[in-house]
Design a protein around this motif. Sequence first.
Motif: not given
Length: 498
Positions: A152, A234, A238, A296, A300, A314-315, A317-319, A321-322
């Motif tokens: 990461t 990825y 993006h 996907l 996006e 999108i950052a 979103v991913t943060q 759900v993480h």
Amino acid sequence: MPSPHTAARIVVVGLGPGSTQHITDEARVAIDRIPHRHLRTSVHPSAHLVPDATAHDDLYETADSFDDVYVEITNRLIEAAREHGEILYAVPGSPLILERTVRYLQERASDDEGIEVDILPAMSFLDVAWARLGIDPVEASVRLVDGHEFATAAAGERGPLLVAHTHANWVLSDIKLAVEGADGADPVVILHALGTDDEQIVHTTWAELDQTIEANHLTSIYIPQLAAPVGQEYVRFHELTRTLREQCPWDIEQTHETLIPFLLEETYEVVDALHALDPDNPATDDDLIEELGDLLFQIEFHATIAEQQGRFTIADVTQGVHDKLVRRHPHVFGPKDGDMANAGDTDTVLSNWDEIKRVEKNRTSVFDGIPRSLPSLAYAQKVGRKASKVGFDWPNVDGAFPKIVEETGELSEAVGQGDNDAATDELGDLLFAVVNVARHLGIDAELALRAASDKFRSRFESVEQLAAQRSIDLRTSNLEILDGLWDEAKLIVSNPPN
């Protein structure tokens, strides 16, 4: 004991990269002056310079993760500082280079917990590394990365990279696997035990990275350049989504609302690809790869629209759900002594998940959070399951079966009276009763109906084939002929020819 109005003080010193000649006079003076001493680890060539120190190596053997180690060391140090008024804390290298415990201490001090943290400058392994590599890290724009977070932290990077905390060969393996497009011949330099008598500077290749030496806590690596950046595919994807949104007339016109049908369609196509997977045929993976990619792209696309509106990216979103997954898996990521630390079975995991979710969402009804846009059967099954969790349910399927008979009678009565609105209402009740039976039997009603529909489709396709073979026009045939073809088709579908 210190006065309750006096801040507890932690003096942090660095032991340098390894050799005793690299430790500063200032650090030596602090070590001599402060009697209560602590070592993050005694596994360091200069650790013996801190006599009568409490080392915290035991945590590395008992904690579930390195972060758990660092948090507990921080807690221990603060407790010791409050007890003694002032303590010394010695760490390998420099206190300000990849020392998470020091960062945590600084954060706790900034929260005004009555803690003062005094950091004395020290020489780090980096100083020796630059000398051995013969480079200026500023001019070369070298990025320093933690080996535990390589996948990461180095995302999108091509190099040069200096990677620390590569203390074991499995860490080196993880780093190697994180770069899918790396050429096995790409050069990499292993820096081992810098500044000590055991120093090694090993020039090797990406393919041999985890097979060249036995890595330990004094090992780091230098990557001059990667053939492909970490996470390159990825990142490219993006950027492609942004380009389409900015330059394609159709993409530009889309909104969150207009994309909903495509999102649903792609989701169902993923389901079809999953059903078509054959464990013995890797070629069936191709359809799933394609359909997951299409889904996907929809995610996006929505994130890109929001980014252009200045709402989120999108950052986010991913943060999001993480962090949510970490919170909802306390048995994996939480403290060992936490209320939900022990989840030895699926039922407990799901129960914990629901409780954490209820608190997070501040929900007042058991039905809060069930999407009304779900397919009707799935929606009915979830509504019934949620009501069941608070005790509103029959104890077993024996109580659910009679409702089918009851609702069937009420539907028949409504049809007999010619009341279409009542018939619609009673048909819904009948379907809901059937879903409840499925739920008690542990059967997914959505999948069961889909399987029945597929079975009907297969049989009717056989009917069509039989009719075509015999020159029978289905549209003009009577029911007796159709029933005969149907019975034949059932046998064909149930007993296909070899």
